[in-house]
Write an enzyme that holds these catalytic residues in place. Structure first.
Site, PDB file in Angstrom:
ATOM      1  N   HIS A   4       3.333  12.612  10.210  1.00 10.89           N
ATOM      2  CA  HIS A   4       1.906  12.681   9.882  1.00 10.89           C
ATOM      3  C   HIS A   4       1.213  13.771  10.682  1.00 10.89           C
ATOM      4  O   HIS A   4       0.376  14.497  10.184  1.00 10.89           O
ATOM      5  CB  HIS A   4       1.263  11.351  10.281  1.00 10.89           C
ATOM      6  CG  HIS A   4       0.835  10.521   9.128  1.00 10.89           C
ATOM      7  ND1 HIS A   4       1.727   9.955   8.266  1.00 10.89           N
ATOM      8  CD2 HIS A   4      -0.386  10.148   8.709  1.00 10.89           C
ATOM      9  CE1 HIS A   4       1.074   9.273   7.360  1.00 10.89           C
ATOM     10  NE2 HIS A   4      -0.209   9.376   7.595  1.00 10.89           N
ATOM     11  N   LYS A  30       0.855  -1.196   0.000  1.00 10.96           N
ATOM     12  CA  LYS A  30       0.000   0.000   0.000  1.00 10.96           C
ATOM     13  C   LYS A  30       0.890   1.245   0.000  1.00 10.96           C
ATOM     14  O   LYS A  30       0.606   2.230  -0.685  1.00 10.96           O
ATOM     15  CB  LYS A  30      -0.922  -0.033   1.218  1.00 10.96           C
ATOM     16  CG  LYS A  30      -2.012   1.036   1.224  1.00 10.96           C
ATOM     17  CD  LYS A  30      -1.601   2.356   1.822  1.00 10.96           C
ATOM     18  CE  LYS A  30      -2.765   3.330   1.869  1.00 10.96           C
ATOM     19  NZ  LYS A  30      -2.382   4.648   2.393  1.00 10.96           N
TER      20      LYS A  30
HETATM   21  C1  MEV Z   1       0.475   4.698   4.929  1.00  8.24           C
HETATM   22  O1  MEV Z   1      -0.352   5.278   3.944  1.00  8.24           O
HETATM   23  C2  MEV Z   1       1.507   3.794   4.290  1.00  8.24           C
HETATM   24  C3  MEV Z   1       2.348   2.969   5.271  1.00  8.24           C
HETATM   25  O2  MEV Z   1       1.474   2.279   6.149  1.00  8.24           O
HETATM   26  C4  MEV Z   1       3.175   2.026   4.455  1.00  8.24           C
HETATM   27  C5  MEV Z   1       3.902   0.984   5.266  1.00  8.24           C
HETATM   28  O3  MEV Z   1       3.436   0.628   6.370  1.00  8.24           O
HETATM   29  O4  MEV Z   1       4.921   0.473   4.774  1.00  8.24           O
HETATM   30  C6  MEV Z   1       3.198   3.865   6.122  1.00  8.24           C
END
Ligand code: MEV
Length: 429
Positions: free
Chosen positions: A384, A270
């Site tokens: 974030h 994702k």
């Molecule tokens: C958040 O949009 C994407 C992450 O969760 C990807 C990951 O966990 O590798 C930070």
């Protein structure tokens, strides 16, 4: 009275009348209708020609990822996305990749697969033989449908046959391999697949049913690779005492977690798609096609796995690689219609669809690296939260420079809530 959505003739109404209906149905205020009507760069008439039943346009922020150096050339990367930190993370990953030269890439020719499903075949061997013997004729018929593609060096390049078993019996599947040049190619391939089917029915003695492109574009892979210097990586970690190769090891631990655990792998990929989709959307390409291709490619061996690979080189630096199908175009579809998409391509300065696919693969790798680096060390929430706090400050009523002031306080206090933001605003008076 019960509200009904089965309104007849909705499609034939003007945009205004459609919105009137929706206003009534959903109890929208005048203000809400005005917001839907604000169309920005994509004017309402153009939008109304792009899809059906249009009432307005929907918007995403367009950000620019910086620092990307790909095959020795610098790029600015337009990204359309509504998630905080994605653009910053991609830019940061690209910055950390620069000391070792940035990204190097490669890609296959722009070959898409058109599938024709042939059913009710009596003699599979004969059907297969007949079709393969007439490859040249089939190619010529299919190519008739797209003289423009042919002019640009595209067209049918090969034909493959697969015989597959299903609960509903055996099927003969013809794969039309079409070089779609700088287009995404769905229209060209679907048209050819439909056009060629009657001849395939004659040659196979079967009935052609589905005639459609495959989004598992295994003949159109893009690859990117980058090396991250172990010392730069160590320096990048804030608030933690981590030396030398440790960060590389931590990132490898994170990667191997994704390799063996499907729950983690879905999130890992994702993160890859955060970067990929944002560029695909910014350039007016079909992100659903790219998503479907990426995830089916990740599961191509029967088990869902990582789209990226990481290892340590002999000096202890981190080497990252990505390979996936990236079916994107620089011409056709929404690209020629959406003015922002055209400008996004100009900002990128890509000359071909292949170059665009390689840039997109680089962004996917950068995005994944950034997530792993942050997750394996300081965590992602602090980054974030900074943007989130700004949103909360604005929701609480802060304006102008007060937004930053309130947001900074919220972050410092680790209490990012609207109520607290309102209190701070009052204090600041
Ligand atoms: C958040 O949009 C994407 C992450 O969760 C990807 C990951 O966990 O590798 C930070």
């Amino acid at each position: 009275m019960e509200k009904r959505s089965d309104i007849s003739g909705f499609h034939g109404l003007s945009v205004e009348k459609r919105l009137d209906f929706v206003r009534e149905f959903a109890g929208l205020s005048d203000e809400e209708c005005d917001i839907v009507k604000k169309t920005g760069a994509l004017d309402i008439d153009t939008a109304n020609r792009m899809i059906e039943n249009v009432v307005g346009t929907s918007h995403l922020p367009l950000g620019i990822a910086t620092n990307f150096r790909i095959n020795g050339r610098d790029y600015l990367i337009p990204m359309a996305i509504d998630e905080p930190s994605v653009v910053a993370a991609a830019s940061y990953a690209a910055k950390l990749a620069r000391p070792k030269g940035g990204f190097t890439t490669s890609s296959d020719e722009s070959v898409m697969i058109g599938q024709i499903q042939l059913l009710n075949i009596k003699d599979f061997d004969a059907a297969k033989r007949n079709i393969l013997e007439k490859k040249d004729e089939i190619t010529a018929i299919a190519n008739e449908k797209d003289p423009v593609l042919l002019k640009y060096g595209g067209g049918v390049k090969d034909i493959e046959i697969r015989i597959i078993d299903s609960e509903r019996g055996k099927m003969l599947i013809v794969h039309l391999l079409v070089n779609v040049s700088d287009a995404m190619g769905a229209n060209a391939v679907n048209t050819m697949a439909e056009w060629i089917s009657p001849r395939l029915e004659e040659l196979s003695g079967g009935d052609a049913r589905l005639r459609i492109i495959s989004n598992l574009a295994t003949k159109r892979l893009a690859r990117a690779r980058a090396v991250w210097d172990k010392e730069e990586l160590a320096k990048s970690v804030k608030g933690m005492e981590i030396k030398g190769e440790k960060v590389v090891d931590y990132i490898l631990d994170a990667y191997h977690f994704a390799l063996v655990d499907q729950y983690r792998c879905a999130t890992h990929n994702k993160g890859v798609m955060n970067g990929i989709d944002a560029v695909v959307i910014a350039t007016g390409n079909d992100f659903r096609a790219v998503e479907a291709g990426a995830h089916s490619y990740a599961a191509r061996d029967g088990r869902y796995t990582s789209l990226t690979k990481y290892e340590k080189d002999s000096d202890g630096n981190l080497v990252g690689e990505i390979e996936l199908p990236v079916a994107v175009g620089t011409v056709g579809g929404a690209i020629n219609i959406n003015p922002v998409a055209k400008i996004a391509l100009k900002i990128l300065g890509v000359k071909t669809a292949r170059e665009l696919s390689e840039v997109i693969a680089s962004v996917g790798l950068a995005q994944n690296f950034a997530a792993l680096r942050a997750l394996a060390t300081e965590g992602i929430q602090s980054g974030h939260m900074k943007l989130h706090a700004k949103n909360i400050a604005a929701i609480a009523g802060a304006k102008g420079s007060l937004i930053d002031e309130v947001a900074n306080r919220l972050v410092k206090e680790k209490n990012i809530k609207v109520d607290r933001a309102k209190e701070i605003l009052k204090e600041l008076g």
